[in-house]
Design a protein around this motif. Structure first.
Motif, PDB file in Angstrom:
ATOM      1  N   SER A  18       0.839  -1.195   0.000  1.00  0.00           N
ATOM      2  CA  SER A  18       0.000   0.000   0.000  1.00  0.00           C
ATOM      3  C   SER A  18       0.877   1.248   0.000  1.00  0.00           C
ATOM      4  CB  SER A  18      -0.891   0.014   1.249  1.00  0.00           C
ATOM      5  OG  SER A  18      -0.106   0.246   2.409  1.00  0.00           O
TER       6      SER A  18
ATOM      7  N   ASP B  24      -9.346   3.976 -15.101  1.00  0.00           N
ATOM      8  CA  ASP B  24      -9.608   3.360 -13.804  1.00  0.00           C
ATOM      9  C   ASP B  24      -8.389   2.599 -13.313  1.00  0.00           C
ATOM     10  OD1 ASP B  24     -11.552   2.482 -11.655  1.00  0.00           O
ATOM     11  OD2 ASP B  24     -10.963   0.534 -12.464  1.00  0.00           O
TER      12      ASP B  24
ATOM     13  N   GLN C   2      -6.085   3.161  -9.858  1.00  0.00           N
ATOM     14  CA  GLN C   2      -5.778   2.138  -8.862  1.00  0.00           C
ATOM     15  C   GLN C   2      -4.288   2.075  -8.531  1.00  0.00           C
ATOM     16  OE1 GLN C   2      -7.397  -1.770  -9.807  1.00  0.00           O
ATOM     17  NE2 GLN C   2      -8.967  -0.834 -11.067  1.00  0.00           N
TER      18      GLN C   2
ATOM     19  N   ARG D  15      -8.910   3.350   0.343  1.00  0.00           N
ATOM     20  CA  ARG D  15      -9.944   4.253  -0.162  1.00  0.00           C
ATOM     21  C   ARG D  15      -9.791   5.646   0.431  1.00  0.00           C
ATOM     22  NH1 ARG D  15     -12.885   4.257  -4.650  1.00  0.00           N
ATOM     23  NH2 ARG D  15     -14.071   2.371  -4.295  1.00  0.00           N
ATOM     24  N   GLU D  16      -9.390   5.722   1.703  1.00  0.00           N
ATOM     25  CA  GLU D  16      -9.175   7.039   2.320  1.00  0.00           C
ATOM     26  C   GLU D  16      -8.004   7.766   1.672  1.00  0.00           C
ATOM     27  OE1 GLU D  16     -10.808   6.136   6.850  1.00  0.00           O
ATOM     28  OE2 GLU D  16      -8.794   5.542   6.271  1.00  0.00           O
TER      29      GLU D  16
ATOM     30  N   GLU E   2      -7.133   7.430  -1.391  1.00  0.00           N
ATOM     31  CA  GLU E   2      -7.641   7.857  -2.702  1.00  0.00           C
ATOM     32  C   GLU E   2      -8.473   9.129  -2.558  1.00  0.00           C
ATOM     33  OE1 GLU E   2      -9.561   5.573  -6.552  1.00  0.00           O
ATOM     34  OE2 GLU E   2      -9.775   4.724  -4.550  1.00  0.00           O
ATOM     35  N   VAL E   3      -9.326   9.157  -1.544  1.00  0.00           N
ATOM     36  CA  VAL E   3     -10.124  10.355  -1.291  1.00  0.00           C
ATOM     37  C   VAL E   3      -9.227  11.543  -0.961  1.00  0.00           C
ATOM     38  CG1 VAL E   3     -11.766  11.393   0.332  1.00  0.00           C
ATOM     39  CG2 VAL E   3     -12.206   9.110  -0.613  1.00  0.00           C
TER      40      VAL E   3
ATOM     41  N   LEU F 243     -15.370   8.350  -8.382  1.00  0.00           N
ATOM     42  CA  LEU F 243     -15.182   7.036  -7.755  1.00  0.00           C
ATOM     43  C   LEU F 243     -16.344   6.091  -8.012  1.00  0.00           C
ATOM     44  CD1 LEU F 243     -13.650   7.988  -4.271  1.00  0.00           C
ATOM     45  CD2 LEU F 243     -12.477   7.363  -6.382  1.00  0.00           C
TER      46      LEU F 243
ATOM     47  N   VAL G 176     -19.289   6.177  -6.474  1.00  0.00           N
ATOM     48  CA  VAL G 176     -19.951   5.849  -5.209  1.00  0.00           C
ATOM     49  C   VAL G 176     -20.904   6.984  -4.854  1.00  0.00           C
ATOM     50  CG1 VAL G 176     -17.985   4.482  -4.398  1.00  0.00           C
ATOM     51  CG2 VAL G 176     -18.105   6.920  -3.841  1.00  0.00           C
TER      52      VAL G 176
ATOM     53  N   THR H 283     -21.172   8.157   0.948  1.00  0.00           N
ATOM     54  CA  THR H 283     -19.980   7.324   1.149  1.00  0.00           C
ATOM     55  C   THR H 283     -18.728   8.182   1.166  1.00  0.00           C
ATOM     56  OG1 THR H 283     -21.033   5.425   0.096  1.00  0.00           O
ATOM     57  CG2 THR H 283     -18.630   5.412   0.197  1.00  0.00           C
ATOM     58  N   VAL H 284     -18.671   9.150   0.277  1.00  0.00           N
ATOM     59  CA  VAL H 284     -17.523  10.058   0.249  1.00  0.00           C
ATOM     60  C   VAL H 284     -17.444  10.844   1.550  1.00  0.00           C
ATOM     61  CG1 VAL H 284     -16.501  12.065  -0.886  1.00  0.00           C
ATOM     62  CG2 VAL H 284     -17.520  10.238  -2.253  1.00  0.00           C
TER      63      VAL H 284
ATOM     64  N   HIS I  87     -15.844   8.725   4.188  1.00  0.00           N
ATOM     65  CA  HIS I  87     -14.395   8.594   4.038  1.00  0.00           C
ATOM     66  C   HIS I  87     -13.678   9.899   4.382  1.00  0.00           C
ATOM     67  CE1 HIS I  87     -14.437   4.551   2.625  1.00  0.00           C
ATOM     68  NE2 HIS I  87     -15.118   4.816   1.523  1.00  0.00           N
TER      69      HIS I  87
END
Length: 421
Positions: free
Chosen positions: A143, A308, A312, A361-362, A364-365, A382, A384, A388-389, A392
């Motif tokens: 990560s 996409d 990632q 995911r955090e 990425e946000v 994203l 979503v 959800t955003v 996060h």
């Protein structure tokens, strides 16, 4: 001593596995404190290049235990064996409990008081197997948080080893030069001192070589590990895997670069292999003195969602100060190229440590916050919901200990998080 119940074990192991990898020794020590009283605990793994030792307990032990001592103890154990006895730890023989997991990860505990035959080490062995596997998976996942922490630790260790080497080597060489002089009396004493200084110089150079083995990995070995990982990933796919190995020149790469490069390839191959008309994927590594170039191509119809895929992979590549391009050409297939510099920065980014609590995911946000986007725009990118955003974002603010999105963005920018394009 208290035997740990099954429910408590499962809840405790979950707590051990969640959080910063550098603190996993402390969390595991807390879980075992009642059932196996100990004054010090060390987890030793060659998988983790930045911090091969995860420790908890008495600083006089955990701060002084050496890689050479742990490597020596590990070499004497078989996988799965429980060892109770004396071993050289932190400069002198001590009573220890030791377990070597099949992942080649070593657990060492220094018991509090006299060792007991009633401590439930069989249960500890089972729990440690899960912890060791968790460490292995975190390292293999590479990560951005792990890569950042590993790079910072490697840089600090390299600096410390270099400084100590220079000081001790100069002292020992000066001492040897003096002892070799024919102007001194007492030949026997001079010979003994000369042998002692020579042996110390050899040990010093051996220690430096050992630290280098942990900090670096042969590019050929790194690619061989990748070969095995990819064959496991694609064993159920009728897909030709064309692997182009790097030149066999003995070149070594920083451990975090090797982990990051393998993670990028695995992610790209998994994504590209979902195409229905794909028959072949080509993976090539090329290593120069300054950089490692990872090149992945397929023979599909060029319909892969490379935007996409780039999203990632980008955070891992950015963490290593690299560059990433991904493109698809209709009728010609897709291509992903990551270029990773091999230099180790002399100083760690000032706030990298603040990011190690963030999940993928955090992170990425956070990259979108650094880009200045609002929740609705982030949600659209994203795929979503806006709620959800918001969830996060709240997690990012809490873990970074800041009050506003702007503060989080500033902290992320200082730590090297690049805005998501």
């Amino acid at each position: 001593m208290t035997e740990i119940g099954t429910d408590a074990v499962l809840d405790g192991l979950r707590d051990v596995l969640v959080g910063r990898l550098s603190d996993i020794g402390r969390r595991f020590s807390a879980l075992l404190a009642d059932s196996v009283p100990h004054t010090a605990l060390v987890i030793f793994t060659r998988e983790c290049t930045g911090r091969p030792r995860k420790v908890a307990g008495d600083p006089d032990i955990v701060d002084r235990v050496t890689i050479a001592e742990l490597d020596s103890l590990r070499a004497d154990l078989d996988h799965g064996r429980i060892f109770r006895g004396r071993a050289e730890i932190a400069g002198r023989p001590r009573e220890v409990y030791a377990i070597l997991d099949r992942t080649d990860t070593l657990l060492v505990m220094v018991p509090a008081g006299r060792p007991s035959r009633t401590v439930p080490l069989e249960s500890v062995r089972s729990m440690f197997g899960i912890v060791a596997t968790g460490i292995q998976l975190q390292v293999q996942g590479a990560s951005p948080a792990y890569l950042a922490e590993s790079r910072a630790a490697s840089a600090e260790r390299a600096r410390t080893v270099a400084e100590l080497t220079e000081v001790h080597a100069t002292t020992l060489e000066t001492l040897l030069a003096t002892l070799r002089s024919g102007d001194l009396d007492d030949t026997r004493a001079r010979a003994a001192a000369r042998e002692a200084a020579s042996a110390a110089l050899i040990r010093l150079r051996t220690t430096v070589d050992t630290h280098r083995e942990f900090a670096e990995e042969s590019v050929v070995t790194a690619f061989a590990r990748l070969r095995g990982e990819l064959r496991g990933l694609l064993r159920h796919r009728d897909l030709e895997l064309d692997l182009v190995e790097p030149a066999v020149d003995g070149r070594a790469v920083p451990g975090e670069v090797a982990h990051g490069a393998r993670a990028v390839v695995r992610g790209a191959v998994l994504s590209l292999s979902t195409q229905t008309d794909l028959t072949r994927i080509r993976v090539a590594w090329a290593c120069s003195e300054s950089e490692l170039v990872v090149d992945i191509r397929d023979d599909g119809r060029g319909l892969s969602d490379t935007a996409d895929l780039e999203r990632q992979l980008r955070l891992r590549v950015d963490t290593l100060d690299g560059t990433l391009t991904a493109e698809s050409t209709s009728g010609w297939g897709s291509r992903v190229v990551a270029t990773l510099p091999l230099h180790t920065p002399t100083t760690a980014p000032p706030a990298h440590h603040a990011l190690t609590d963030l999940g993928p995911r955090e992170l990425e946000v956070l990259g979108h916050l650094v880009a200045g986007r609002r929740n609705r725009a982030i949600a659209e990118r994203l795929g979503v919901s806006e709620s959800t955003v918001k969830f996060h974002v709240a997690g990012v603010l809490r873990k970074l200990d800041v009050a506003t999105r702007a503060e989080a963005a500033a902290l992320g920018g200082e730590a090297g998080v690049r805005p998501v394009p």
